[in-house]
Design an enzyme around this catalytic site. Structure first.
Site, mmCIF file in Angstrom:
data_model
loop_
_atom_site.group_PDB
_atom_site.id
_atom_site.type_symbol
_atom_site.label_atom_id
_atom_site.label_comp_id
_atom_site.label_asym_id
_atom_site.label_seq_id
_atom_site.Cartn_x
_atom_site.Cartn_y
_atom_site.Cartn_z
ATOM 1 N N GLU A 45 48.239 -12.473 -33.649
ATOM 2 C CA GLU A 45 47.052 -13.346 -34.487
ATOM 3 C C GLU A 45 46.623 -14.143 -33.182
ATOM 4 O O GLU A 45 45.414 -14.451 -33.122
ATOM 5 C CB GLU A 45 47.761 -14.284 -35.297
ATOM 6 C CG GLU A 45 48.255 -13.568 -36.601
ATOM 7 C CD GLU A 45 48.637 -14.620 -37.417
ATOM 8 O OE1 GLU A 45 48.295 -15.687 -37.556
ATOM 9 O OE2 GLU A 45 49.712 -14.060 -38.465
ATOM 10 N N ASP A 58 65.281 -16.175 -25.279
ATOM 11 C CA ASP A 58 66.713 -16.270 -24.814
ATOM 12 C C ASP A 58 67.711 -15.496 -25.692
ATOM 13 O O ASP A 58 67.597 -15.350 -26.885
ATOM 14 C CB ASP A 58 67.246 -17.527 -24.843
ATOM 15 C CG ASP A 58 68.538 -17.932 -24.335
ATOM 16 O OD1 ASP A 58 68.632 -17.714 -22.917
ATOM 17 O OD2 ASP A 58 69.289 -18.316 -24.858
#
Length: 525
Positions: free
Chosen positions: A248, A206
């Protein structure tokens, strides 16, 4: 806990159809009038039948709901109105079993004034350094520290009883974080890991360009470069660190980045930063063939140098719904000029919304569908005493706010509250049941059936860019792979280009086999 997403990237996000879920208004599973995770879980078969690849959830975290959940008090807890963390984990896992991934919303610019950090800051603790506290100007500090204005209207500062002021670019209940402090950066990286470990496949960021502020917080003056709080260079270090975390887990980002400068915009999409960013040019473009083509061309050109896929969005939880917007005069939509009672031709708006759906789904990249768009919902008029959006109050009542696009969905025409659940937190308009999903599922000509078929057929366009075809003025026509998309925005019917089959039409052709105005078709070459 759900299974973590494996640390691989199969590129699913480059051509995904992602459905936006505003939980509070999606489906009410416990009958209290507020949408919840139980309601979403019950409707997962509907979403699977729609054919979407992923769900983007607006904030479901613990929140006082002063700004629809974008005032987060605890990122590691689900708000009790929506359910529990365990339910969120079940939802993520159940959706994945249906082939649907989950994206969550992160609000890094600010937190709730009920967040433990801010409460400790108000008590005078060292957490004060995690926000922007300043003495005021004027003889007695009675003036805000600078002239910055809130995105919701009025000053971006609130004064405390001790005389200091704190910064909030949005509502006073949403104090801005100090991104120069390492604890703020570490906390957000930990939050990302928390949700990635629960199987979340991505994050929507956001207000992604607003986090970092000039350390001196200078006034915004015309021509100041760089801006004191928009698109500052330091932001890229933040997102490089985030990308390392996401990689990851094989997770992806989409940023809410509003920037007029194409080159600056593209910097956020470099291979070691965000994967994608929302395309607001296309969403805010008027119903005009030349301007839409320019928006499409510019968007693809902006993304090409960094190899990022474009995104196509017609509507979201902050924007007047597509049917209403396109049913207004042909001036398009200006975010700054929303008004009460703007006359709208819903039949016209619906025809155009159907055509726009086929246009967006035929373009290369990622398509976002806001809940209820697949039902053709119009903007709802909310009684003044029921409006909850802080934009309305902060504007002195001149801005109707965003609640009109957040009205709870109609699911079943013959049930109370159109099958949403209990009495909805925002009132559903009279006749809302006419848009119910169960009714549309049985109607071959409905908006829902159009969306289902378009999502199913979308792969016929392949992976390549569009090749524009010769077309009359006011008509958009392009080819991708062995499929064509033609959209008639002119004032009269037009002949279709040579083709071997009609794949899908937004509306019936005329008796001469021509494409009527405000209609789109997909053709096989």
């Amino acid at each position: 806990m759900g299974q973590p997403t494996p640390a691989t990237d199969d590129g699913w996000w480059r051509s995904a159809v992602i459905y936006q879920v505003y939980v509070r208004s999606f489906a009410d599973g416990d009958g209290d009038g507020t949408g919840d995770l139980a309601g979403v879980r019950a409707r997962l078969p509907y979403l699977a039948e729609l054919g979407v690849d992923a769900l983007w959830f607006n904030p479901w975290y613990r929140s006082p709901m002063k700004d629809g959940g974008y005032d987060v008090a605890d990122y590691r807890a689900v708000d009790p109105a929506f359910g529990t963390l365990a339910e969120a984990e079940k939802l993520i896992a159940e959706a994945r079993e249906l082939g649907i991934r989950t994206l969550v919303d992160i609000v890094p610019n600010h937190v709730s004034d009920q967040h433990p950090w801010f409460r400790a800051a108000l008590a005078g603790g060292p957490e004060r350094e995690l926000f922007h506290f300043r003495p005021g100007r004027g003889e007695h500090g009675e003036l805000p520290p600078n002239e910055w204005q809130s995105e919701f209207g009025g000053p971006a500062w609130t004064r405390l009883p001790d005389g200091d002021w704190y910064l909030h670019l949005f509502a006073p209940e949403q104090p801005d974080l100090n991104w120069a402090h390492p604890a703020v950066r570490q906390e957000h990286e930990d939050i990302l890991r928390f949700w990635f470990e629960r199987g979340v496949a991505g994050v929507r960021i956001d207000s992604a360009a607003l986090l970092v502020k000039h350390p001196e917080l200078p006034d915004v003056t015309e021509g100041r470069d760089p801006h004191p709080y928009v698109d500052r260079d330091e932001l890229h270090d933040v997102y490089r660190a985030w990308r390392a975390v996401a990689d990851e887990y094989g997770a992806v980002f989409v940023g809410e980045v509003w920037l007029p400068d194409a080159e600056r915009f593209a910097r956020y999409l470099r291979p070691d930063e965000l994967h994608t960013a929302f395309n607001f040019s296309f969403m805010s473009c008027p119903w005009d063939a030349a301007r839409l083509r320019r928006s499409i061309d510019d968007t693809l050109a902006e993304h090409a140098p960094v190899g990022a896929p474009a995104t196509w969005v017609l509507c979201n939880h902050d924007v007047t719904r597509t049917v209403t917007r396109y049913g207004r005069a042909d001036t398009g939509f200006d975010f700054a000029t929303k008004a009460f009672g703007t006359p709208t031709d819903l039949a016209l708006g619906t025809r155009r919304a159907r055509a726009a759906a086929l246009l967006s789904l035929a373009l290369p990249g990622v398509v976002y569908v806001y809940q209820g768009e697949e039902l053709g919902l119009p903007e709802a008029d909310i009684p003044l005493d029921r409006i909850e959006d802080p934009m309305h109050a902060r504007s002195g009542g001149t801005d109707p706010g965003r609640d009109g696009c957040r009205v709870p969905l109609p699911w079943a025409a013959g049930e109370p509250h159109a099958g949403f659940g209990g009495e909805p937190w925002l009132p559903q308009p009279d006749g809302w049941a006419a848009y119910a999903a169960d009714r549309q599922a049985e109607d071959p000509g409905s908006m829902l059936r159009l969306y289902r078929e378009a999502v199913r057929l979308r792969p016929v366009f392949g992976d390549g860019p569009p090749t524009w075809l010769p077309a009359p003025d006011g008509v958009l026509a392009f080819a991708r792979a062995d499929a064509l998309c033609v959209v008639n925005l002119s004032d009269a019917p037009v002949d279709l280009p040579a083709h071997s089959a009609l794949l899908l039409a937004g509306g019936p052709l005329d008796t001469a086999g021509r494409l009527p105005r405000d209609t789109a078709v997909w053709l096989r070459a």
